[in-house]
Design a protein around this motif. Sequence first.
Motif, PDB file in Angstrom:
ATOM      1  N   ASP A  29      17.459  10.815 -47.267  1.00  0.00           N
ATOM      2  CA  ASP A  29      18.265  10.357 -48.398  1.00  0.00           C
ATOM      3  C   ASP A  29      17.357   9.602 -49.350  1.00  0.00           C
ATOM      4  OD1 ASP A  29      21.472  10.567 -47.786  1.00  0.00           O
ATOM      5  OD2 ASP A  29      20.310  10.372 -45.930  1.00  0.00           O
ATOM      6  N   LEU A  30      17.384  10.011 -50.612  1.00  0.00           N
ATOM      7  CA  LEU A  30      16.587   9.349 -51.650  1.00  0.00           C
ATOM      8  C   LEU A  30      17.498   8.610 -52.608  1.00  0.00           C
ATOM      9  CD1 LEU A  30      14.119   8.717 -53.417  1.00  0.00           C
ATOM     10  CD2 LEU A  30      14.351  11.018 -54.414  1.00  0.00           C
ATOM     11  N   PHE A  31      17.293   7.305 -52.730  1.00  0.00           N
ATOM     12  CA  PHE A  31      18.023   6.482 -53.689  1.00  0.00           C
ATOM     13  C   PHE A  31      17.077   6.168 -54.853  1.00  0.00           C
ATOM     14  CE2 PHE A  31      20.269   5.858 -49.766  1.00  0.00           C
ATOM     15  CZ  PHE A  31      21.599   5.690 -50.127  1.00  0.00           C
ATOM     16  N   HIS A  32      17.500   6.546 -56.045  1.00  0.00           N
ATOM     17  CA  HIS A  32      16.720   6.208 -57.235  1.00  0.00           C
ATOM     18  C   HIS A  32      17.575   5.325 -58.130  1.00  0.00           C
ATOM     19  CE1 HIS A  32      14.115   6.173 -60.612  1.00  0.00           C
ATOM     20  NE2 HIS A  32      14.795   7.043 -61.335  1.00  0.00           N
ATOM     21  N   ASP A  81       4.666   8.388 -42.536  1.00  0.00           N
ATOM     22  CA  ASP A  81       4.407   8.713 -41.135  1.00  0.00           C
ATOM     23  C   ASP A  81       5.238   7.820 -40.220  1.00  0.00           C
ATOM     24  OD1 ASP A  81       2.449  10.624 -41.787  1.00  0.00           O
ATOM     25  OD2 ASP A  81       0.954   9.049 -42.041  1.00  0.00           O
ATOM     26  N   ASP A  82       6.142   8.388 -39.465  1.00  0.00           N
ATOM     27  CA  ASP A  82       6.882   7.670 -38.442  1.00  0.00           C
ATOM     28  C   ASP A  82       7.603   8.689 -37.568  1.00  0.00           C
ATOM     29  OD1 ASP A  82       9.928   7.878 -39.049  1.00  0.00           O
ATOM     30  OD2 ASP A  82       9.051   7.377 -40.991  1.00  0.00           O
ATOM     31  N   ALA A  83       8.170   8.209 -36.454  1.00  0.00           N
ATOM     32  CA  ALA A  83       8.794   9.119 -35.496  1.00  0.00           C
ATOM     33  C   ALA A  83      10.315   8.997 -35.456  1.00  0.00           C
ATOM     34  CB  ALA A  83       8.221   8.852 -34.099  1.00  0.00           C
ATOM     35  N   ARG A  84      10.912   8.272 -36.386  1.00  0.00           N
ATOM     36  CA  ARG A  84      12.367   8.106 -36.360  1.00  0.00           C
ATOM     37  C   ARG A  84      13.042   9.396 -36.834  1.00  0.00           C
ATOM     38  NH1 ARG A  84      13.783   2.884 -35.310  1.00  0.00           N
ATOM     39  NH2 ARG A  84      15.840   3.043 -36.265  1.00  0.00           N
ATOM     40  N   PRO A  85      14.293   9.629 -36.405  1.00  0.00           N
ATOM     41  CA  PRO A  85      14.934  10.926 -36.646  1.00  0.00           C
ATOM     42  C   PRO A  85      15.368  11.191 -38.083  1.00  0.00           C
ATOM     43  CG  PRO A  85      16.421   9.452 -35.474  1.00  0.00           C
ATOM     44  CD  PRO A  85      15.096   8.771 -35.508  1.00  0.00           C
ATOM     45  N   ARG A  86      15.386  10.190 -38.936  1.00  0.00           N
ATOM     46  CA  ARG A  86      15.727  10.408 -40.340  1.00  0.00           C
ATOM     47  C   ARG A  86      15.008   9.365 -41.192  1.00  0.00           C
ATOM     48  NH1 ARG A  86      21.372  11.150 -41.064  1.00  0.00           N
ATOM     49  NH2 ARG A  86      20.962  11.144 -43.300  1.00  0.00           N
ATOM     50  N   GLN A  87      14.986   9.597 -42.499  1.00  0.00           N
ATOM     51  CA  GLN A  87      14.350   8.661 -43.422  1.00  0.00           C
ATOM     52  C   GLN A  87      15.267   8.358 -44.591  1.00  0.00           C
ATOM     53  OE1 GLN A  87      10.518  10.316 -44.593  1.00  0.00           O
ATOM     54  NE2 GLN A  87       9.498   9.446 -42.790  1.00  0.00           N
ATOM     55  N   ILE A  88      15.125   7.139 -45.091  1.00  0.00           N
ATOM     56  CA  ILE A  88      15.800   6.708 -46.327  1.00  0.00           C
ATOM     57  C   ILE A  88      14.712   6.264 -47.288  1.00  0.00           C
ATOM     58  CG2 ILE A  88      17.364   5.042 -47.378  1.00  0.00           C
ATOM     59  CD1 ILE A  88      18.833   4.883 -44.681  1.00  0.00           C
ATOM     60  N   TRP A  89      14.671   6.869 -48.457  1.00  0.00           N
ATOM     61  CA  TRP A  89      13.698   6.509 -49.481  1.00  0.00           C
ATOM     62  C   TRP A  89      14.413   5.748 -50.594  1.00  0.00           C
ATOM     63  CZ3 TRP A  89      11.414  12.086 -50.405  1.00  0.00           C
ATOM     64  CH2 TRP A  89      10.804  12.525 -49.218  1.00  0.00           C
ATOM     65  N   ILE A  90      13.776   4.725 -51.116  1.00  0.00           N
ATOM     66  CA  ILE A  90      14.334   3.951 -52.228  1.00  0.00           C
ATOM     67  C   ILE A  90      13.243   3.779 -53.267  1.00  0.00           C
ATOM     68  CG2 ILE A  90      15.479   1.814 -52.931  1.00  0.00           C
ATOM     69  CD1 ILE A  90      16.111   1.467 -49.845  1.00  0.00           C
ATOM     70  N   ARG A 119      20.988   3.242 -39.152  1.00  0.00           N
ATOM     71  CA  ARG A 119      20.281   2.539 -38.070  1.00  0.00           C
ATOM     72  C   ARG A 119      19.239   3.425 -37.397  1.00  0.00           C
ATOM     73  NH1 ARG A 119      25.425   0.271 -37.535  1.00  0.00           N
ATOM     74  NH2 ARG A 119      25.444  -2.031 -37.611  1.00  0.00           N
ATOM     75  N   ASN A 120      19.400   4.746 -37.508  1.00  0.00           N
ATOM     76  CA  ASN A 120      18.442   5.668 -36.901  1.00  0.00           C
ATOM     77  C   ASN A 120      17.295   6.026 -37.848  1.00  0.00           C
ATOM     78  OD1 ASN A 120      20.034   5.882 -34.542  1.00  0.00           O
ATOM     79  ND2 ASN A 120      21.329   7.432 -35.536  1.00  0.00           N
ATOM     80  N   ALA A 121      17.309   5.455 -39.042  1.00  0.00           N
ATOM     81  CA  ALA A 121      16.348   5.865 -40.071  1.00  0.00           C
ATOM     82  C   ALA A 121      15.203   4.867 -40.202  1.00  0.00           C
ATOM     83  CB  ALA A 121      17.058   6.000 -41.415  1.00  0.00           C
ATOM     84  N   SER A 122      14.121   5.364 -40.770  1.00  0.00           N
ATOM     85  CA  SER A 122      13.080   4.482 -41.300  1.00  0.00           C
ATOM     86  C   SER A 122      13.301   4.403 -42.800  1.00  0.00           C
ATOM     87  CB  SER A 122      11.680   5.026 -40.997  1.00  0.00           C
ATOM     88  OG  SER A 122      11.498   6.299 -41.591  1.00  0.00           O
ATOM     89  N   VAL A 123      13.061   3.235 -43.356  1.00  0.00           N
ATOM     90  CA  VAL A 123      13.285   3.000 -44.787  1.00  0.00           C
ATOM     91  C   VAL A 123      11.932   2.885 -45.476  1.00  0.00           C
ATOM     92  CG1 VAL A 123      14.305   1.466 -46.507  1.00  0.00           C
ATOM     93  CG2 VAL A 123      15.465   1.830 -44.318  1.00  0.00           C
ATOM     94  N   ALA A 161      10.755  -0.753 -39.035  1.00  0.00           N
ATOM     95  CA  ALA A 161      11.261   0.491 -39.612  1.00  0.00           C
ATOM     96  C   ALA A 161      11.361   0.418 -41.134  1.00  0.00           C
ATOM     97  CB  ALA A 161      12.629   0.836 -39.030  1.00  0.00           C
ATOM     98  N   PHE A 162      11.067  -0.738 -41.714  1.00  0.00           N
ATOM     99  CA  PHE A 162      11.121  -0.906 -43.174  1.00  0.00           C
ATOM    100  C   PHE A 162       9.691  -0.884 -43.704  1.00  0.00           C
ATOM    101  CE2 PHE A 162      11.551  -2.746 -47.288  1.00  0.00           C
ATOM    102  CZ  PHE A 162      12.868  -2.527 -47.692  1.00  0.00           C
ATOM    103  N   HIS A 163       9.376   0.131 -44.498  1.00  0.00           N
ATOM    104  CA  HIS A 163       8.033   0.301 -45.054  1.00  0.00           C
ATOM    105  C   HIS A 163       8.086   0.059 -46.564  1.00  0.00           C
ATOM    106  CE1 HIS A 163       6.832   2.310 -41.259  1.00  0.00           C
ATOM    107  NE2 HIS A 163       8.069   2.798 -41.318  1.00  0.00           N
ATOM    108  N   GLN A 164       7.153  -0.722 -47.060  1.00  0.00           N
ATOM    109  CA  GLN A 164       7.145  -1.086 -48.475  1.00  0.00           C
ATOM    110  C   GLN A 164       5.783  -0.859 -49.080  1.00  0.00           C
ATOM    111  OE1 GLN A 164       8.234  -5.151 -49.148  1.00  0.00           O
ATOM    112  NE2 GLN A 164       7.915  -5.056 -51.372  1.00  0.00           N
TER     113      GLN A 164
END
Length: 309
Positions: free
Chosen positions: A220-223, A183-192, A271-275, A300-303
């Motif tokens: 974007d999903l990084f595995h 859950d967040d309002a940023r325009p893109r997400q990065i998943w790791i 920079r526009n993403a939440s991680v 913006a960094f969620h763990q």
Amino acid sequence: MGEWAFYAAVLLIVLALVKRFPYRLFAKTHQLLAVAYLALVFHTVVLVQWSYWSQPIGWLLTLLVAAGTVSAVLVLTRRVGGRRTVQGRIVSLQPYPALRVLETRIRLDGLWPGHRAGQFAFVTSDPKEGAHPYTIASAWMPQDPCVTFITKALGDHTSRLPDRLRVGDHVTVEGPYGCFTFDDARPRQIWIGAGIGITPFIARMKQLAHGGSHSARPIDLFHTTADHDPVALDKLRVDAQAAGVRLHLFVDAQDGRLDGERLRALVPEWRNASVWFCGPIPFASALRADLAAHGLPTQAFHQELFQMR
């Protein structure tokens, strides 16, 4: 008795904080602590001067003792989480030996409240072992009331699961819990997702795919993984394609390790993403520090902090 109960409580708390202490024994410390607490309650009631009970300090003490006693009784009668517990039956087992991973699908018989991608549940397959927490790896569909867990052999219990579990076995599932829910309002997400940390992202991709449309924002999903299983990676690619997620695979021996510099190069709009990160804590700390140093807001960094102690 009060003095020995205090010593026992201190010892149990110390043992519960020792990470090498076996999980099944760690879980039992909660019950033993409840016994020690009730002994301390008796000690308190006997020794506190009766005049105190009619004063504000006595009112506060009464409230605290009563609340603690109720909690201790709930622990000892195994009623903690009772309203969130349902029965289930294993309907499929899919081992991935190269990854030391087992995928277990469970059909729930009770009134499961539903879950969100990224949440976890406690599963009991052996009453002697007790409940173990696992991240849910499936989307919730009321018409098909099943949940999937992907477990890695990281200890004695999880190492024995592929040999001990059978299709048709009955289990109990308690949950859902957790707020790693994207859950967040940023325009893109990065998943790791590092190693078994890919699990919550599998659930989210399935949720997006079952919703009938791709995510409204780029993902974007990084595995990253040290182990390689073609079947598991193919399934991950299928899930990513169905959800409209751009997948970046990093097999350590072939592709090297992921770091902040490589991530920033592969996602120029980072920079526009939440991680959203799930994996080893040192890896998360290094990435967080790198991205923050280059301008990513710390919020913006969620763990996922998947630690019970």
